[in-house]
Motif scaffolding. Sequence first.
Motif, PDB file in Angstrom:
ATOM      1  N   UNK A  72     -32.006  54.687  57.567  1.00  7.25           N
ATOM      2  CA  UNK A  72     -32.336  55.869  56.779  1.00  7.25           C
ATOM      3  C   UNK A  72     -33.406  55.499  55.768  1.00  7.25           C
ATOM      4  N   UNK A  73     -34.551  56.185  55.815  1.00  8.63           N
ATOM      5  CA  UNK A  73     -35.551  55.986  54.784  1.00  8.63           C
ATOM      6  C   UNK A  73     -35.020  56.423  53.436  1.00  8.63           C
ATOM      7  N   UNK A  74     -35.488  55.780  52.381  1.00  9.07           N
ATOM      8  CA  UNK A  74     -34.963  56.071  51.051  1.00  9.07           C
ATOM      9  C   UNK A  74     -35.223  57.500  50.607  1.00  9.07           C
ATOM     10  N   UNK A  75     -36.238  58.160  51.188  1.00  8.43           N
ATOM     11  CA  UNK A  75     -36.563  59.530  50.791  1.00  8.43           C
ATOM     12  C   UNK A  75     -35.927  60.585  51.690  1.00  8.43           C
ATOM     13  N   UNK A  76     -35.021  60.175  52.557  1.00  6.67           N
ATOM     14  CA  UNK A  76     -34.265  61.151  53.350  1.00  6.67           C
ATOM     15  C   UNK A  76     -33.405  61.983  52.407  1.00  6.67           C
ATOM     16  N   UNK A  77     -33.488  63.292  52.519  1.00  7.08           N
ATOM     17  CA  UNK A  77     -32.696  64.157  51.652  1.00  7.08           C
ATOM     18  C   UNK A  77     -31.277  64.312  52.198  1.00  7.08           C
ATOM     19  N   UNK A  78     -30.388  64.789  51.350  1.00  5.11           N
ATOM     20  CA  UNK A  78     -29.018  65.053  51.793  1.00  5.11           C
ATOM     21  C   UNK A  78     -29.015  66.078  52.929  1.00  5.11           C
ATOM     22  N   UNK A  90     -22.797  58.162  62.883  1.00  5.97           N
ATOM     23  CA  UNK A  90     -21.864  57.801  61.806  1.00  5.97           C
ATOM     24  C   UNK A  90     -21.612  59.073  61.009  1.00  5.97           C
ATOM     25  N   UNK A  91     -20.832  60.004  61.573  1.00  3.43           N
ATOM     26  CA  UNK A  91     -20.718  61.356  61.008  1.00  3.43           C
ATOM     27  C   UNK A  91     -20.217  61.413  59.576  1.00  3.43           C
ATOM     28  N   UNK A  92     -19.580  60.362  59.098  1.00  4.91           N
ATOM     29  CA  UNK A  92     -19.088  60.369  57.729  1.00  4.91           C
ATOM     30  C   UNK A  92     -20.224  60.566  56.734  1.00  4.91           C
ATOM     31  N   UNK A  93     -21.437  60.111  57.083  1.00 10.35           N
ATOM     32  CA  UNK A  93     -22.579  60.270  56.172  1.00 10.35           C
ATOM     33  C   UNK A  93     -22.846  61.745  55.894  1.00 10.35           C
ATOM     34  N   UNK A  94     -22.936  62.537  56.959  1.00 13.88           N
ATOM     35  CA  UNK A  94     -23.164  63.963  56.784  1.00 13.88           C
ATOM     36  C   UNK A  94     -22.017  64.641  56.060  1.00 13.88           C
ATOM     37  N   UNK A 131     -19.013  50.967  54.448  1.00 10.76           N
ATOM     38  CA  UNK A 131     -19.605  50.894  55.783  1.00 10.76           C
ATOM     39  C   UNK A 131     -20.311  49.574  56.053  1.00 10.76           C
ATOM     40  N   UNK A 132     -20.455  48.724  55.035  1.00  3.55           N
ATOM     41  CA  UNK A 132     -21.142  47.445  55.223  1.00  3.55           C
ATOM     42  C   UNK A 132     -22.638  47.607  55.402  1.00  3.55           C
ATOM     43  N   UNK A 133     -23.224  48.595  54.719  1.00  5.82           N
ATOM     44  CA  UNK A 133     -24.659  48.859  54.825  1.00  5.82           C
ATOM     45  C   UNK A 133     -25.460  47.751  54.148  1.00  5.82           C
ATOM     46  N   UNK A 134     -26.738  47.707  54.476  1.00  9.34           N
ATOM     47  CA  UNK A 134     -27.675  46.795  53.815  1.00  9.34           C
ATOM     48  C   UNK A 134     -28.858  47.587  53.292  1.00  9.34           C
ATOM     49  N   UNK A 135     -29.485  47.071  52.225  1.00  7.71           N
ATOM     50  CA  UNK A 135     -30.601  47.740  51.574  1.00  7.71           C
ATOM     51  C   UNK A 135     -31.859  46.879  51.706  1.00  7.71           C
ATOM     52  N   UNK A 136     -32.949  47.492  52.124  1.00  2.00           N
ATOM     53  CA  UNK A 136     -34.223  46.792  52.196  1.00  2.00           C
ATOM     54  C   UNK A 136     -35.054  47.169  50.979  1.00  2.00           C
ATOM     55  N   UNK A 137     -35.503  46.142  50.257  1.00  4.81           N
ATOM     56  CA  UNK A 137     -36.241  46.330  49.015  1.00  4.81           C
ATOM     57  C   UNK A 137     -37.631  45.736  49.183  1.00  4.81           C
ATOM     58  N   UNK A 138     -38.656  46.512  48.839  1.00  2.00           N
ATOM     59  CA  UNK A 138     -40.039  46.042  48.931  1.00  2.00           C
ATOM     60  C   UNK A 138     -40.569  45.704  47.539  1.00  2.00           C
ATOM     61  N   UNK A 181     -13.500  59.527  53.742  1.00  4.15           N
ATOM     62  CA  UNK A 181     -13.826  59.581  52.308  1.00  4.15           C
ATOM     63  C   UNK A 181     -12.846  60.535  51.649  1.00  4.15           C
ATOM     64  N   UNK A 182     -12.281  60.126  50.524  1.00  2.00           N
ATOM     65  CA  UNK A 182     -11.340  60.976  49.800  1.00  2.00           C
ATOM     66  C   UNK A 182     -11.698  60.956  48.323  1.00  2.00           C
TER      67      UNK A 182
END
Length: 271
Positions: A72-78, A90-94, A131-138, A181-182
């Motif tokens: 997911x690009x950082x500028x993806x909107x909700x 990964x439907x939990x995101x939506x 979810x064990x996500x990772x973040x890419x930082x430039x 998510x609760x």
Amino acid sequence: MLLREVEYARPASVDEAVELLGANPAARPLAGGQTLINVMKARVASPEVLVDLNGLEELKEIELGADGTLELGAMVTYSQAISSAECRARPILGEVVAQIADVQVRNRGTIGGNVCANDPTNHLPPLLVALGATMTIAGRDGERTVPAEDFFLGVYMTAAGPGELLTTVTVPPAEGAGDAFASVTIGREGTGIVNVAASVNGDARIAVGCVAAVPVLVRTGSSEEDAVREAVRGARLDPPSDVHASADYRRHLAELLATRAVGEAAGRRRS
């Protein structure tokens, strides 16, 4: 309250954005503006330069790899995440971003803005940790990748330092995991009192929000209610007391919501 005078830049590339941010320590990236503009109006933050990221189409992309990895690009909107076919891997995101505020906020608010603000009551930090996500930082020295559990450093503080820019959030393939998510909020679309995300695939990864400066990651080898309660009870929860809930009540909610989230996640597992 009117904004103070501020310089405005609209870069044409991520490299240009990083250069602008690195050249001025008082520069701030502008994503959806749902938080930053409000704190500027309140004179809580006074950046000298706003680096507007809205023209960077490369940060608005959603990609699903052949193995199920979701980028997911950082500028993806909700709103994008809610309607994206790729995000259904990964439907939990939506499901979670659909709970954020109202449709106007969801049309402007971004994934990157939510996690980089790192308000302890935000929805996405505990979800991405679970979810064990990772973040890419430039940055000027290139890119680096940080696990979500190490990305959040404190209230409004993340591993994306001055002169750096979060570009991508990567969610690993589900591989049969169930996610849930609760939360208990102040009103239907209000601020969270306690948020809990869980991902279950044999063992359980549980991330509790609103009980410390950063999401608290709890692991347990069992999804049984007693095991989950014991694991959360043994975690280092340091919740605040305020007009909405006492610290003890937040601890109680953390246990209750963790069992609820883990139970629902376990029921969603795919063989």
